[in-house]
Structure formats: C-alpha cells, structure tokens
Design an enzyme around this catalytic site. Structure first.
Site, short mmCIF file in Angstrom:
data_model
loop_
_atom_site.label_atom_id
_atom_site.label_comp_id
_atom_site.label_asym_id
_atom_site.label_seq_id
_atom_site.Cartn_x
_atom_site.Cartn_y
_atom_site.Cartn_z
N GLU A 97 8.53 -34.44 60.49
CA GLU A 97 9.38 -35.51 60.91
C GLU A 97 8.68 -36.94 60.68
OE1 GLU A 97 12.40 -36.81 64.47
OE2 GLU A 97 10.58 -35.42 64.86
N HIS A 108 16.18 -40.62 61.31
CA HIS A 108 15.48 -41.80 61.51
C HIS A 108 15.85 -42.68 60.28
CE1 HIS A 108 13.21 -40.83 65.09
NE2 HIS A 108 13.27 -39.63 64.67
N HIS A 147 18.58 -34.49 64.64
CA HIS A 147 19.16 -34.92 66.16
C HIS A 147 20.25 -36.12 65.70
CE1 HIS A 147 16.16 -38.16 65.54
NE2 HIS A 147 15.18 -37.41 65.70
N ASN A 205 21.40 -39.48 67.22
CA ASN A 205 19.95 -40.37 67.80
C ASN A 205 19.21 -41.04 66.63
OD1 ASN A 205 20.38 -37.88 69.83
ND2 ASN A 205 20.23 -40.02 70.62
N ARG A 254 34.48 -49.49 59.93
CA ARG A 254 34.33 -50.06 58.60
C ARG A 254 32.94 -50.00 57.94
NH1 ARG A 254 36.94 -54.72 61.41
NH2 ARG A 254 39.06 -54.76 60.51
N GLY A 263 21.93 -33.23 77.77
CA GLY A 263 23.02 -33.96 78.61
C GLY A 263 22.29 -35.37 78.67
N ASP A 279 13.71 -30.34 70.22
CA ASP A 279 13.06 -31.68 69.97
C ASP A 279 11.94 -31.78 71.24
OD1 ASP A 279 11.98 -33.86 68.60
OD2 ASP A 279 13.38 -35.16 69.69
#
Length: 400
Positions: free
Chosen positions: A136, A200, A221, A224, A232, A254, A279
């Site tokens: 990542e 990302h 994810h 996020n 638009r 949550g 994660d």
C-alpha cells in the site's frame, strides 16, 4: 486465549455434527479432512484421527484478510519479522490466510519483508498463511495520503516494479491511477498475476475508469482516502460503485464508514463484490495506548487509531468482528457476510482452493457459533486454535 491441537498430516480430522456452509448452501453433515484437504462432506465414522464435536456450530471457510498492517502489538512495516508472530494468533479471529501489508516506507523496507517470506516460517509454525504482501504505497496521491508520509510518495516506474510479482511475494498493490505512468504499471502488474487496487487516490471518475480498464479489480478501503461521489464529479467512489468489474474493500468497524454508506455499497456491488478487510494495525488485540504504524506513533482510544494530526490510521478491527458488524449494520445474511470475508477475497486472488468448503479444496476452516464468534480455526487440516470449551478428542492440546 484458546488452544492449539497437535495433529499429524497422515491422520484424519473429523468435524462431526455441524452445519456446513457449502457453495450450494447450508447442510447438516460431518466433514472429513485428510492430508490437509476436504476429503468428504457427509456422514462419517471417525476412526484413528482427531474428532471435533461441531454440533451447534457452523463449519465455514477460513477468512482471508487482504489488508492487515499488524496486530497484537506488532507492526509489519517497521518490523517485517513480526509477520509470523502475528500470523500465529490470527486464527483466533477466524483468519486462516492473509496479506501482510507494507505501507509507504523508506526504500528497502519492501525487500526486507520479502526476505522474511523467502526465509519461510519458524520451525513448528502453526498459524495463518501469509499469501504474499500487500504493498500500500508508495504510488499514492499526496492529496489523499492519509497517514502515509507524503515525502516518500512518488509516481510508479517500470524499474521500481520490475521484480514485483507473485513469485517474489507481491500479491496486491494499491496505487493511485491518476499518477503519471500508473495505467501502464497496472497492466504490467496484472500480466504478472498481481492484484491491483485503486486507493489513496484523488482521481477523477474518468481517471479511475482508466485504472479499471487497465485491470484494477479492487478498491482499497472504499470511501476512505479517495475522491468522493458527487453528482457532477463522481470520483473514485462513483467509478467503483458503478462498475461491475471492480470489487470494493470495506472496513466495517463503525468508524471508517457510516452504516448508511455501507448499505449503499452493498446495494451497488452486491454480495459477490464486497470484500471485508480489517486494515488492522499493531493495536488490534491490545489495550488503548500508543502503537507503531510504519514509522509513526499512533494513539488508540475509543475513537479509533489516529496519527498526530488526528487522522484515522488503520483500525483495531478483527475480521470476525467485521463479519458480525456487516450483519448488524447492513442486515445481510450471515452466510453472505462470511463469503465477503472468505470466498470473495480468495476469488480476487485467483485461489480457488481457498474460501469455500468443498471436497478437494484446502481444509482452511473456521467453526462459528450462533453469534458468529470463533470457536475453532483449522489451517491446512490442522486445528491451530480451539476454544477451551470445545470437545476435541484424539490429540494432545498445545499452548499457543
């Protein structure tokens, strides 16, 4: 803590009286395991092997976590050697296979992690199987860096990824498709069997679609650290929700994603294309405090793990908890939630022997009670975790 049970490859394992979650649905049956594979599903006459009383339990496929940064006090990026220590405890959470995730770090850290996998597990290792690395970073957008060090982010180059392949322990790469040269890198990695994820990223809708066209098949994810959905400017989120070719990874703790957004994702992607991930970082399984994520100190309290700027930095989620949360937050069937933690990630990795309970497949299994709590986990036919109250006969228990 539970226990581990010693077994011999030449001995059979019998799971007796459980409800078995097969690709065709649930059926009450015994499961016979021999030499690490599922030998039979049906009535069994146990003899000369390890017998587990599975009455009242669901025999389900073992979970596969595609994104986990560490756990139980250890961090993979800053100390790749911790992969085996963490892996030995992951079966407590239902995980039988995982991708140790290396976040953006100084050059050389990826090679260090690959050397750990090259060396193989320590003697007598019994735990979840690392299937390769999830890288990542560092090919991420500085505009959506999250907790990644922006000074270490850079566009991808053919030279840097020249030896990134499944054979060299690279299974999954998250990148931002809008970076210069990114789509060509996606195609090159996919040609080598590497799963590529969008993440990302501050990509436009069109740039995200270009990444999917090039072969990206997962969103890291979802919601996020990516350009959001607007009427638009649909962004990465809109591209992922609207394109059936790509699956969506979700952190269902949550905190990272509101339950309403989870319901939107489930409605858009369906049960075949949602992948539960944790994660998780070093604080998973630990008390609140300060823990490492890469080269950063992360403070963990009831609001989740956060970096010094207050941004979320990984999670403390376990995959069994994610399964239970998906049922509670979205109202999906338990079997669908299990598939999102087992079948779907295994399918994305191109590993048909994992993620399903069927004759001839690898015996990576988890036994769940009616509340979807983990009572036992089996890796390659070996009972590597069992609740102390579970009736296991024919083998000597071992302490974890």
């Amino acid at each position: 803590m539970g226990r581990r049970v010693s077994s011999d490859d030449d001995r059979s394992l019998f799971l007796v009286g459980g409800e078995v979650l097969t690709p065709e649905g649930r059926r009450r049956a015994d499961v016979t395991v021999y030499r690490g594979e599922l030998a039979a599903i049906g009535e069994a006459t146990p003899s000369g092997g390890v017998v587990v009383d599975a009455v009242g339990l669901l025999v389900a496929p073992g979970f596969v976590d595609l994104q986990i940064n560490g756990g139980f006090g250890r961090d993979f990026t800053s100390e790749p050697g911790a992969i085996w220590e963490v892996g030995a405890r992951l079966p407590e959470t239902g995980v039988t296979a995982f991708l140790p995730t290396i976040i953006t770090a100084p050059r050389g850290r990826i090679d260090e992690a690959r050397r750990v996998l090259d060396a193989g597990p320590p003697p007598d290792y019994r735990g979840a199987v690392p299937l390769g690395l999830h890288l990542e970073g560092p090919f991420l957008s500085s505009r959506r860096a999250g907790t990644h060090d922006p000074d270490l982010l850079r566009p991808p180059t053919p030279e840097e990824v020249a030896d990134w392949s499944v054979d060299r322990h690279v299974r999954l790469v998250t990148l931002a498709p809008e970076l210069p040269g990114a789509t060509a890198i996606v195609r090159a990695l996919v040609d080598r069997g590497v799963l590529v994820a969008l993440g990302h990223s501050d990509a436009s809708y069109e740039e995200a679609l270009a990444g999917i066209d090039a072969g990206a098949r997962l969103a890291t994810h979802l919601f996020n650290a990516m350009s959001p959905l607007s009427h638009r400017a649909p962004g990465v989120v809109g591209a992922v929700l609207g394109d059936p070719r790509i699956a969506a990874g979700l952190i269902v703790d949550g905190i990272h994603v509101h339950p309403g957004a989870l319901r939107v994702a489930w409605a858009a992607k369906g049960p075949e294309a949602i992948v539960l991930v944790t994660d998780a970082m070093a604080a998973m399984g630990m008390a609140p405090g300060v823990y490492r994520l890469g080269d950063l100190d992360i403070t963990v309290d009831e609001g989740g793990p956060r970096n010094p700027e207050g941004r979320l930095a990984g999670s403390t989620l376990t995959l069994d908890r994610a399964v239970r949360n998906l049922v509670e937050f979205v109202g999906v069937a338990p079997d669908e939630a299990v598939a999102a933690a087992a079948r779907n990630p295994a399918r994305l990795l191109g590993l048909p022997s994992r993620g399903v309970v069927a004759v001839g497949r690898r015996a990576d299994l988890v036994l769940l009670d009616a509340d979807l709590e983990v009572r036992a986990a089996i890796v390659g036919g070996d009972v590597v975790f069992a609740d102390p109250a579970l009736d296991v006969a024919g083998a000597e228990p071992r302490n974890p």
